[in-house]
Design an enzyme around this catalytic site. Sequence first.
Site, PDB file in Angstrom:
ATOM      1  N   GLU A 246       0.873  -1.173   0.000  1.00 38.56           N
ATOM      2  CA  GLU A 246       0.000   0.000   0.000  1.00 38.56           C
ATOM      3  C   GLU A 246       0.907   1.219   0.000  1.00 38.56           C
ATOM      4  O   GLU A 246       1.679   1.426   0.937  1.00 38.56           O
ATOM      5  CB  GLU A 246      -0.899   0.001   1.235  1.00 38.56           C
ATOM      6  CG  GLU A 246      -1.834   1.192   1.298  1.00 38.56           C
ATOM      7  CD  GLU A 246      -2.509   1.328   2.648  1.00 38.56           C
ATOM      8  OE1 GLU A 246      -2.666   2.476   3.104  1.00 38.56           O
ATOM      9  OE2 GLU A 246      -2.862   0.295   3.261  1.00 38.56           O
ATOM     10  N   CYS A 283      -4.039   7.152   5.713  1.00 34.02           N
ATOM     11  CA  CYS A 283      -3.846   6.821   4.297  1.00 34.02           C
ATOM     12  C   CYS A 283      -5.107   7.086   3.485  1.00 34.02           C
ATOM     13  O   CYS A 283      -5.037   7.166   2.254  1.00 34.02           O
ATOM     14  CB  CYS A 283      -3.415   5.362   4.142  1.00 34.02           C
ATOM     15  SG  CYS A 283      -4.481   4.181   4.997  1.00 34.02           S
TER      16      CYS A 283
END
Length: 510
Positions: A246, A283
């Site tokens: 990620e 995020c």
Amino acid sequence: MAAVPVWSVDPRTGKQREQVAVEATADDVDAAVRAAATALPGLADRSARARLLRTAAGLLERDAERVIAAADAETALGTPRLTGELARTAFQLRTFADVVDEGAFLDVIIDHPDPDAKPIPRPDLRRYKIPLGVVAVYAASNFPLAFSVPGGDTASALAAGCPVVVKAHPDHPATSELTAGLLREAAVAAGLPADTVVLLHGFTAGVELVQHPLVAAAGFTGSVGGGRALFDAAAARPRPIPFHGELGSLNPVVVTPAAAAERAEQIGTGLAGSFTLGSGQFCTKPGLVLTPAGADGDRLVAALTAAADSAPAGVLLDGRMRENFLKGTAARAALPAVTAPVAAGGAADPLAVRPGYVVADAAELAAPGAYDLLLEECFGPLTVVVRYDGAGQLDAVLDRLPGNLTATAHLGADEAADPDGPAAALLTRLTALAGRVLVNGWPTGVAVTGAQHHGGPYPATTSTSTSVGATAIERWLRPVAYQDTPPALLPPELRDDNPHRVPQRVTGRP
């Protein structure tokens, strides 16, 4: 060669707290991976895996005060935030224990033989999934629990039957040591080797780990640059391995004219709360907000200004991130025709930062140029508001966006009720951009559920898998089929008597 110390640093003061470890050498990495590999046979026992996960959750809760204090001292995220994060971490450990007990993740499929099948006779085929082997986990900076040593990558890998070697993040080494110790304690309590989980520190460890021949897969949460380098290394190995990274995300938000007309103030206030949450270090922070031009959009921006201007300054995870944030916000505010109604930047506390936002016109982003900087993630409490005039300008900006973890649409009431209208077309556009599409909400906060998907097209992630939710276990498994195998030699899960009572799909039927 002298050992390199690993220090715990207080981000609120910038001072070293204590030495907690030394950086691992290549030999240390080799020893750690080989030790973890010896735990693989014991993890074949699904009941032991479930016990490990539940015991780990209990130990985190038992030592919650100590864990939260350590994490707060190293990250400045605050006790309330970290209390919630620890609860989430324990919950996802127990969730994966339930997944292990149920056994559906094995994806057992049995096709009995059929000599009359066309175009050719069908043999007896039985398929299920097995663990890949040792998994390397790279801990995240912004979630010292939920995406680090005891986090989702570790929990899902252990649930799959894979031992784990974790590369600690340098922002919270003491927390990493503490939580790794609890996981190792849980392993022993479950009848498994302590080296079911091994912890390493240092840059060398990160590079050596992804290249070790006994490492079968890797999970990463971090920057685009660091993640891409490790992804490339994983692919360049003599035997490439899956790398589930990620990396970065803008998490675009589209506010339609109808939504702005109905609730401009509510949306503006909600946006401020979302992009400043946790000092903008999520995020899933909304980093690009497409807002209509005109009076209703002006109302939204006015509400955003009021809410953002009153948001408190905050300390970022480390000094490097603070410097990058200050440079990034200054560069964006300096672009021609960009305004900063609430200027982000330094604060009275020399280690803190002020949240803020900038505004640009959609016409500036319709084609490549200097304004491309606005389409890059800026880690920290900053968002970019882009004013668009009509569907053409909106489409032009959406056409230029990279892959994202999330994409959000704020719709009017009539739009939300029309399955054939422009809102449906907008959701189709956003679906192509992201792994999770939200309507009339904010992306910060990721529920741990079976239906969750925390991933998205590159550069959001390097694979199509999720790192949150029950299906995260699929990253650490591979399918194998047995053909015409005598029943006595089949794994128990593939036998007709199904002694472990796992879900089976037999000749097309569940």
